[in-house]
Design an enzyme around this catalytic site. Structure first.
Site: not given
Length: 205
Positions: A32-35
């Site tokens: 998912g979002c790499f953050w």
């Protein structure tokens, strides 16, 4: 613990333990979002760096504006460098599937939709690949997840680091709405479920 939209699930401890020898090792995780992926691994004791970036596509495609359009071959991913004397690859897999990524989701995680948010394991050694394959087989037989597990093991391609403003994003922007809603609960779950692996301070890139 994680909010209702992304419940933490206690993944089983791996039966096939990683044996990688001495020296730092590196693996790639897409979830998912790499953050959020970076934020969680940055709090794992033994992780020396967690770099957000793009994996699977070409150098020309490796920009946030292109990847976020969903029109490239990249997924958002994080390259994790770790000391296997402190945390083994199989333990990273357990953490990943417990608090980072839902292995039953295809082309989405949390609020994010698109092939660039697909969850994928990218081992960078034969040992990691064997451990990842054994762990996915174990997960499918465990009964922990009620839906089919669709996370796959991908081939290693060139990893391209994301733009500087994406690196250490959660550490630099702790009050950001997305971080508060989706990623802070993951870090809390890491601390609650795996206190032996939790490190309070972010590892900085």
């Amino acid at each position: 613990m994680a909010l209702a939209a992304e419940q933490a699930v206690e993944a089983p401890a791996a039966k096939r333990k990683a044996s990688e020898g001495a020296g730092l090792k590196t693996a790639i995780f897409a979830g998912g979002c790499f953050w959020g992926v970076e934020a969680v691994f940055s709090h794992v004791d033994g992780v020396k760096s967690a770099v957000s970036g793009y994996h699977g596509g070409t150098k020309r495609q490796a920009s946030y504006s292109l990847v976020s359009s969903g029109m490239t071959d990249h997924v958002e991913a994080v390259k994790v460098t770790y000391d296997p004397k402190l945390v083994r690859y199989d333990e990273l897999l357990q953490i990943f599937f417990s608090v980072v990524a839902d292995p039953t989701l295809k082309n989405r995680q949390g609020p994010d939709r698109g092939a660039h948010y697909n969850a994928e394991l990218v081992p960078l050694s034969a040992e990691q690949r064997a451990v990842a394959a054994a762990y996915l087989t174990q997960m499918k037989a465990s009964g922990v997840w009620k839906k089919p597990i669709v996370t796959s093991i991908g081939p290693a391609r060139t990893f391209y680091a994301a733009e500087d403003y994406h690196q250490d994003f959660a550490a630099k922007n702790p009050r950001h709405g997305y971080i508060q809603r989706w990623d802070k609960p993951k870090i809390a779950s890491l601390k609650a479920m795996y206190p032996e692996h939790y490190r309070a301070a972010f590892v900085r890139n």
